[in-house]
Scaffold this motif. Structure first.
Motif, PDB file in Angstrom:
ATOM      1  N   SER A  83       3.299  41.866  -5.066  1.00  0.00           N
ATOM      2  CA  SER A  83       4.589  41.286  -4.699  1.00  0.00           C
ATOM      3  C   SER A  83       5.165  40.579  -5.912  1.00  0.00           C
ATOM      4  N   GLY A  84       6.447  40.367  -5.879  1.00  0.00           N
ATOM      5  CA  GLY A  84       7.098  39.673  -6.976  1.00  0.00           C
ATOM      6  C   GLY A  84       7.667  40.602  -8.027  1.00  0.00           C
ATOM      7  N   ARG A  85       7.020  41.712  -8.228  1.00  0.00           N
ATOM      8  CA  ARG A  85       7.492  42.703  -9.178  1.00  0.00           C
ATOM      9  C   ARG A  85       6.837  44.028  -8.825  1.00  0.00           C
ATOM     10  N   ALA A  86       7.524  45.115  -9.056  1.00  0.00           N
ATOM     11  CA  ALA A  86       7.032  46.431  -8.639  1.00  0.00           C
ATOM     12  C   ALA A  86       5.816  46.855  -9.444  1.00  0.00           C
ATOM     13  N   THR A  87       4.883  47.496  -8.774  1.00  0.00           N
ATOM     14  CA  THR A  87       3.684  47.990  -9.466  1.00  0.00           C
ATOM     15  C   THR A  87       4.028  49.051 -10.496  1.00  0.00           C
ATOM     16  N   SER A  88       5.160  49.698 -10.346  1.00  0.00           N
ATOM     17  CA  SER A  88       5.552  50.729 -11.298  1.00  0.00           C
ATOM     18  C   SER A  88       5.732  50.175 -12.713  1.00  0.00           C
ATOM     19  N   SER A  89       5.769  48.865 -12.844  1.00  0.00           N
ATOM     20  CA  SER A  89       5.906  48.235 -14.159  1.00  0.00           C
ATOM     21  C   SER A  89       4.568  48.027 -14.852  1.00  0.00           C
ATOM     22  N   TYR A  90       3.475  48.361 -14.159  1.00  0.00           N
ATOM     23  CA  TYR A  90       2.160  47.967 -14.638  1.00  0.00           C
ATOM     24  C   TYR A  90       1.154  49.103 -14.706  1.00  0.00           C
ATOM     25  N   THR A  91       0.299  49.013 -15.703  1.00  0.00           N
ATOM     26  CA  THR A  91      -0.978  49.714 -15.671  1.00  0.00           C
ATOM     27  C   THR A  91      -1.915  48.864 -14.817  1.00  0.00           C
ATOM     28  N   MET A  92      -2.682  49.520 -13.962  1.00  0.00           N
ATOM     29  CA  MET A  92      -3.506  48.792 -12.998  1.00  0.00           C
ATOM     30  C   MET A  92      -4.982  49.116 -13.190  1.00  0.00           C
ATOM     31  N   GLY A  93      -5.810  48.131 -12.873  1.00  0.00           N
ATOM     32  CA  GLY A  93      -7.249  48.345 -12.996  1.00  0.00           C
ATOM     33  C   GLY A  93      -8.010  47.665 -11.878  1.00  0.00           C
ATOM     34  N   TRP A  94      -9.243  48.096 -11.716  1.00  0.00           N
ATOM     35  CA  TRP A  94     -10.198  47.442 -10.822  1.00  0.00           C
ATOM     36  C   TRP A  94     -11.407  47.010 -11.636  1.00  0.00           C
ATOM     37  N   ASN A 118       4.056  49.663  -3.428  1.00  0.00           N
ATOM     38  CA  ASN A 118       3.568  48.602  -4.330  1.00  0.00           C
ATOM     39  C   ASN A 118       2.087  48.317  -4.102  1.00  0.00           C
ATOM     40  N   THR A 119       1.318  49.356  -3.991  1.00  0.00           N
ATOM     41  CA  THR A 119      -0.096  49.213  -3.676  1.00  0.00           C
ATOM     42  C   THR A 119      -0.929  50.150  -4.540  1.00  0.00           C
ATOM     43  N   VAL A 120      -2.079  49.646  -4.951  1.00  0.00           N
ATOM     44  CA  VAL A 120      -3.064  50.433  -5.680  1.00  0.00           C
ATOM     45  C   VAL A 120      -4.336  50.467  -4.837  1.00  0.00           C
ATOM     46  N   TYR A 121      -5.023  51.590  -4.882  1.00  0.00           N
ATOM     47  CA  TYR A 121      -6.185  51.797  -4.034  1.00  0.00           C
ATOM     48  C   TYR A 121      -7.420  52.109  -4.870  1.00  0.00           C
ATOM     49  N   LEU A 122      -8.567  51.804  -4.283  1.00  0.00           N
ATOM     50  CA  LEU A 122      -9.838  52.233  -4.845  1.00  0.00           C
ATOM     51  C   LEU A 122     -10.670  52.778  -3.700  1.00  0.00           C
ATOM     52  N   GLN A 123     -10.830  54.088  -3.683  1.00  0.00           N
ATOM     53  CA  GLN A 123     -11.678  54.738  -2.681  1.00  0.00           C
ATOM     54  C   GLN A 123     -13.081  54.844  -3.237  1.00  0.00           C
ATOM     55  N   MET A 124     -14.033  54.298  -2.504  1.00  0.00           N
ATOM     56  CA  MET A 124     -15.417  54.250  -2.966  1.00  0.00           C
ATOM     57  C   MET A 124     -16.289  55.055  -2.018  1.00  0.00           C
ATOM     58  N   ASN A 125     -16.915  56.086  -2.529  1.00  0.00           N
ATOM     59  CA  ASN A 125     -17.796  56.942  -1.746  1.00  0.00           C
ATOM     60  C   ASN A 125     -19.217  56.887  -2.292  1.00  0.00           C
ATOM     61  N   SER A 126     -20.149  57.345  -1.496  1.00  0.00           N
ATOM     62  CA  SER A 126     -21.567  57.368  -1.907  1.00  0.00           C
ATOM     63  C   SER A 126     -21.991  56.027  -2.479  1.00  0.00           C
ATOM     64  N   LEU A 127     -21.686  54.991  -1.765  1.00  0.00           N
ATOM     65  CA  LEU A 127     -21.954  53.645  -2.265  1.00  0.00           C
ATOM     66  C   LEU A 127     -23.444  53.375  -2.391  1.00  0.00           C
ATOM     67  N   LYS A 128     -23.768  52.568  -3.395  1.00  0.00           N
ATOM     68  CA  LYS A 128     -25.149  52.203  -3.688  1.00  0.00           C
ATOM     69  C   LYS A 128     -25.291  50.683  -3.621  1.00  0.00           C
ATOM     70  N   PRO A 129     -26.485  50.182  -3.387  1.00  0.00           N
ATOM     71  CA  PRO A 129     -26.661  48.729  -3.370  1.00  0.00           C
ATOM     72  C   PRO A 129     -26.183  48.061  -4.660  1.00  0.00           C
TER      73      PRO A 129
END
Length: 125
Positions: A25-36, A77-88
């Protein structure tokens, strides 16, 4: 400036899947490189995945390559991280981050200026 809110964490068994979201919020995600990024107890924050401003390029840590997928929906305005085959060893607090200073995805957390509050992911064995 942009404000980021992470969500979607939880408890999952090893081998399961989980999807994280980062709403801006506050500014569009299209202005940014995004990371997790993620941080486990007693460890330093580490890079997980990043996506370019255009969405055309992604970059992953070797430890999650082939299991995790980062994506973005700038209309929401959303970024996602899909996590599969999760490990401890994926157990950590996960943070999304944004930078307007570069257009290509980077694992260097020094480039990211804005951070979410984090969401806990716990993977049981």
């Amino acid at each position: 400036q942009v404000q980021l809110v992470d969500s979607g964490g939880g408890l999952v068994q090893a081998g399961g899947s989980l999807g994280l979201s980062c709403a801006a919020s506050g500014r569009a995600t299209s202005s940014y490189t995004m990371g997790w990024f993620r941080q486990a107890p007693g460890k330093e924050r580490e890079f997980v995945a990043a996506i370019s401003k255009s969405g055309g390029r992604t970059h992953y840590a070797d430890s999650v390559k082939g299991r995790f997928a980062i994506s973005r929906d700038d209309a929401k305005n959303t970024v996602y991280l899909q996590m599969n085959s999760l490990k401890p060893e994926d157990t950590a607090v996960y943070y999304c981050a944004a930078t307007a200073r570069i257009t290509t995805p980077t694992r260097d957390n020094g480039w990211y200026d804005f951070w979410g509050q984090g969401t806990q992911v716990t993977v049981s064995s």
